[in-house]
Design a protein around this motif. Structure first.
Motif, PDB file in Angstrom:
ATOM      1  N   UNK A   1       8.108  11.357 -23.724  1.00 33.63           N
ATOM      2  CA  UNK A   1       6.725  11.765 -23.987  1.00 33.63           C
ATOM      3  C   UNK A   1       6.078  10.836 -25.015  1.00 33.63           C
ATOM      4  N   UNK A   2       6.363   9.535 -24.914  1.00 29.30           N
ATOM      5  CA  UNK A   2       5.772   8.594 -25.866  1.00 29.30           C
ATOM      6  C   UNK A   2       4.260   8.550 -25.745  1.00 29.30           C
ATOM      7  N   UNK A   3       3.728   8.955 -24.589  1.00 27.95           N
ATOM      8  CA  UNK A   3       2.284   8.983 -24.378  1.00 27.95           C
ATOM      9  C   UNK A   3       1.695  10.371 -24.443  1.00 27.95           C
ATOM     10  N   UNK A   4       2.408  11.316 -25.050  1.00 25.21           N
ATOM     11  CA  UNK A   4       1.861  12.652 -25.219  1.00 25.21           C
ATOM     12  C   UNK A   4       2.519  13.707 -24.348  1.00 25.21           C
ATOM     13  N   UNK A   5       2.245  14.978 -24.700  1.00 23.32           N
ATOM     14  CA  UNK A   5       2.899  16.121 -24.064  1.00 23.32           C
ATOM     15  C   UNK A   5       2.077  16.782 -22.966  1.00 23.32           C
ATOM     16  N   UNK A   6       0.753  16.767 -23.069  1.00 20.00           N
ATOM     17  CA  UNK A   6      -0.078  17.561 -22.173  1.00 20.00           C
ATOM     18  C   UNK A   6      -1.058  16.682 -21.406  1.00 20.00           C
ATOM     19  N   UNK A   7      -1.148  16.967 -20.093  1.00 22.93           N
ATOM     20  CA  UNK A   7      -2.095  16.252 -19.239  1.00 22.93           C
ATOM     21  C   UNK A   7      -2.428  17.136 -18.048  1.00 22.93           C
ATOM     22  N   UNK A   8      -3.540  16.833 -17.398  1.00 21.82           N
ATOM     23  CA  UNK A   8      -3.940  17.574 -16.205  1.00 21.82           C
ATOM     24  C   UNK A   8      -3.264  16.981 -14.982  1.00 21.82           C
ATOM     25  N   UNK A   9      -2.704  17.847 -14.151  1.00 22.60           N
ATOM     26  CA  UNK A   9      -2.025  17.410 -12.929  1.00 22.60           C
ATOM     27  C   UNK A   9      -2.861  17.796 -11.715  1.00 22.60           C
ATOM     28  N   UNK A  10      -3.210  16.820 -10.914  1.00 27.47           N
ATOM     29  CA  UNK A  10      -3.973  17.054  -9.688  1.00 27.47           C
ATOM     30  C   UNK A  10      -2.996  17.488  -8.596  1.00 27.47           C
ATOM     31  N   UNK A  11      -2.902  18.792  -8.403  1.00 26.61           N
ATOM     32  CA  UNK A  11      -1.965  19.311  -7.403  1.00 26.61           C
ATOM     33  C   UNK A  11      -2.361  18.897  -5.988  1.00 26.61           C
TER      34      UNK A  11
ATOM     35  N   UNK B   1       0.779  -1.235   0.000  1.00 24.79           N
ATOM     36  CA  UNK B   1       0.000   0.000   0.000  1.00 24.79           C
ATOM     37  C   UNK B   1       0.807   1.280   0.000  1.00 24.79           C
ATOM     38  N   UNK B   2       2.133   1.177   0.131  1.00 23.95           N
ATOM     39  CA  UNK B   2       2.972   2.368   0.241  1.00 23.95           C
ATOM     40  C   UNK B   2       3.099   3.138  -1.053  1.00 23.95           C
ATOM     41  N   UNK B   3       3.340   2.442  -2.139  1.00 24.98           N
ATOM     42  CA  UNK B   3       3.618   3.083  -3.415  1.00 24.98           C
ATOM     43  C   UNK B   3       5.107   3.136  -3.701  1.00 24.98           C
ATOM     44  N   UNK B   4       5.444   3.693  -4.841  1.00 27.88           N
ATOM     45  CA  UNK B   4       6.843   3.778  -5.282  1.00 27.88           C
ATOM     46  C   UNK B   4       7.480   5.069  -4.797  1.00 27.88           C
ATOM     47  N   UNK B   5       8.707   4.959  -4.311  1.00 27.29           N
ATOM     48  CA  UNK B   5       9.437   6.148  -3.861  1.00 27.29           C
ATOM     49  C   UNK B   5       9.944   6.961  -5.042  1.00 27.29           C
ATOM     50  N   UNK B   6      10.381   6.273  -6.094  1.00 27.72           N
ATOM     51  CA  UNK B   6      10.877   6.942  -7.306  1.00 27.72           C
ATOM     52  C   UNK B   6      10.250   6.254  -8.514  1.00 27.72           C
ATOM     53  N   UNK B   7       9.777   7.050  -9.467  1.00 30.88           N
ATOM     54  CA  UNK B   7       9.252   6.519 -10.725  1.00 30.88           C
ATOM     55  C   UNK B   7      10.031   7.158 -11.865  1.00 30.88           C
ATOM     56  N   UNK B   8      10.583   6.329 -12.733  1.00 33.98           N
ATOM     57  CA  UNK B   8      11.264   6.800 -13.942  1.00 33.98           C
ATOM     58  C   UNK B   8      10.324   6.537 -15.107  1.00 33.98           C
ATOM     59  N   UNK B   9       9.853   7.620 -15.753  1.00 37.45           N
ATOM     60  CA  UNK B   9       8.762   7.520 -16.718  1.00 37.45           C
ATOM     61  C   UNK B   9       9.179   7.991 -18.103  1.00 37.45           C
ATOM     62  N   UNK B  10       8.845   7.185 -19.116  1.00 38.86           N
ATOM     63  CA  UNK B  10       9.116   7.545 -20.503  1.00 38.86           C
ATOM     64  C   UNK B  10       7.845   7.914 -21.257  1.00 38.86           C
ATOM     65  N   UNK B  11       6.689   7.805 -20.605  1.00 37.13           N
ATOM     66  CA  UNK B  11       5.417   7.954 -21.303  1.00 37.13           C
ATOM     67  C   UNK B  11       4.875   9.382 -21.285  1.00 37.13           C
ATOM     68  N   UNK B  12       5.038  10.089 -20.185  1.00 37.16           N
ATOM     69  CA  UNK B  12       4.560  11.460 -20.136  1.00 37.16           C
ATOM     70  C   UNK B  12       3.083  11.561 -19.852  1.00 37.16           C
ATOM     71  N   UNK B  13       2.348  12.258 -20.727  1.00 37.59           N
ATOM     72  CA  UNK B  13       0.970  12.658 -20.450  1.00 37.59           C
ATOM     73  C   UNK B  13       0.051  11.500 -20.085  1.00 37.59           C
ATOM     74  N   UNK B  14       0.090  10.429 -20.847  1.00 38.66           N
ATOM     75  CA  UNK B  14      -0.869   9.342 -20.638  1.00 38.66           C
ATOM     76  C   UNK B  14      -0.695   8.635 -19.300  1.00 38.66           C
ATOM     77  N   UNK B  15       0.474   8.764 -18.689  1.00 36.62           N
ATOM     78  CA  UNK B  15       0.737   8.099 -17.411  1.00 36.62           C
ATOM     79  C   UNK B  15       0.748   9.067 -16.223  1.00 36.62           C
ATOM     80  N   UNK B  16       0.606  10.361 -16.458  1.00 38.43           N
ATOM     81  CA  UNK B  16       0.854  11.329 -15.386  1.00 38.43           C
ATOM     82  C   UNK B  16      -0.034  11.092 -14.170  1.00 38.43           C
ATOM     83  N   UNK B  17      -1.347  11.035 -14.367  1.00 40.19           N
ATOM     84  CA  UNK B  17      -2.252  10.882 -13.227  1.00 40.19           C
ATOM     85  C   UNK B  17      -2.007   9.567 -12.504  1.00 40.19           C
ATOM     86  N   UNK B  18      -1.808   8.489 -13.257  1.00 37.75           N
ATOM     87  CA  UNK B  18      -1.575   7.189 -12.628  1.00 37.75           C
ATOM     88  C   UNK B  18      -0.226   7.142 -11.924  1.00 37.75           C
ATOM     89  N   UNK B  19       0.770   7.809 -12.480  1.00 39.73           N
ATOM     90  CA  UNK B  19       2.061   7.858 -11.797  1.00 39.73           C
ATOM     91  C   UNK B  19       1.950   8.562 -10.448  1.00 39.73           C
TER      92      UNK B  19
END
Length: 324
Positions: free
Chosen positions: A238-248, A205-223
């Protein structure tokens, strides 16, 4: 000399093996007679006309190479003609010779074949600068690596494991066994499994301390959802796109951070600093066998088009090398 040129942007057949002027070493540079280069995603983008080389860089693709020093420019110390090296480049690796800033040279690590050494500079500098230097991965933490079967991914898995982290990867199932052999503790089929749920499951249930991401937009919310409290997400593609909404709000609740970096466009001094860090902290791990170049296959430089098709298919594990 000969080099892979791109007369017009396009598909793999846009790559043309042609005669071009020989490079001359400028102040602070050496000439390397190339034995091999490696195919990176940036090369595919450059071929398509989407990622031009930075000012002053050669027009030919290739962000890393291995070879032998054949000439030395003014104001260069510590390198000599005949030395076997590998190098981080801003471009020009798909060629028989290339001029390299001396600060971006690395000696071929002990126990590594000269050709296979071409698989190391770009991934080592990218992974170390992001996972260690920027995100501060520590022993006992969990590292999530997306695209685990890529050159970046296979190196990140090994480095994370060597540093004492628990490494989780996303990849096609056909690559899972190989990635476990490189040090991944858990492998997730990103097409059939929810990586957020899987990361939470394997970390209690803790989650990942560090995530190294190559996908970008499509993974942002899930990351962000997959991050642990105090987690660090580093986006390098940015293989998954450039723009996404970030839940601050979600980011604030976890006291987490998101960073995005690129290596190719950094100033020479910054690249030299990163290369020095890799030499000091990563090369001993390579020499000890804890981290090794992972090479899917070697192809002649003139067959760069076929190498690009292979990388675009995502069927490879590790690096595809082009040999001279």
């Amino acid at each position: 000399m000969r080099a892979i040129t791109i007369p017009e942007p396009g598909g793999p057949d846009a790559l043309v093996w042609a005669e071009v002027p020989d490079p001359e070493p400028g102040p602070g540079e050496v000439i390397v007679d190339v034995r091999a280069s490696a195919v990176n995603r940036a090369d595919l983008l450059q071929r398509q006309g989407h990622y031009p080389p930075p000012p002053g860089a050669p027009a030919y693709p290739g962000l890393e190479c291995s070879g032998v020093v054949s000439a030395i420019g003014a104001d260069v110390a510590g390198w000599e003609v005949g030395r076997e090296v590998c190098a981080l480049l801003a471009g020009g690796g798909y060629a028989e010779r290339v001029a390299v800033p001396a600060g971006q040279l690395l000696a071929v690590p002990d126990g590594v074949d000269l050709v296979d050494a071409a698989a190391l500079p770009e991934v080592a500098c990218t992974v170390w600068s992001n996972v260690v230097r920027l995100a501060g991965l520590a022993r006992g933490e969990t590292l999530l690596v997306h695209g685990g079967g890529s050159g970046i991914g296979t190196f990140a898995v090994q480095l994370g494991a060597a540093l004492g982290a628990t490494v989780v990867v996303t990849a096609r199932p056909a690559k899972h066994e190989r990635l476990r052999g490189l040090g991944a503790t858990h492998a997730i089929d990103y097409r059939e499994q929810d990586f957020v749920e899987e990361v939470r499951r394997v970390t209690d249930g803790r989650g990942a301390d560090v995530i190294l991401d190559i996908m970008g937009a499509s993974y942002l919310a899930r990351n962000v959802a997959a991050l642990a409290t105090g987690g660090r997400l580093v986006v390098i593609g940015m293989q998954g796109g450039r723009k996404a909404e970030l839940d601050l709000g979600a980011l604030l609740a976890k006291r987490a951070s998101v960073a995005a970096t690129a290596l190719r466009s950094r100033p020479l001094a910054e690249k030299a600093e990163i290369v020095a860090g890799v030499r000091e902290q990563v090369w001993p791990l390579v020499a000890a066998g804890a981290v090794r170049p992972v090479v899917d296959r070697r192809l002649p430089m003139a067959e760069a088009a076929e190498a690009h098709r292979l990388v675009e298919s995502n069927a490879h594990v590790g690096k595809v090398l082009l040999t001279v």
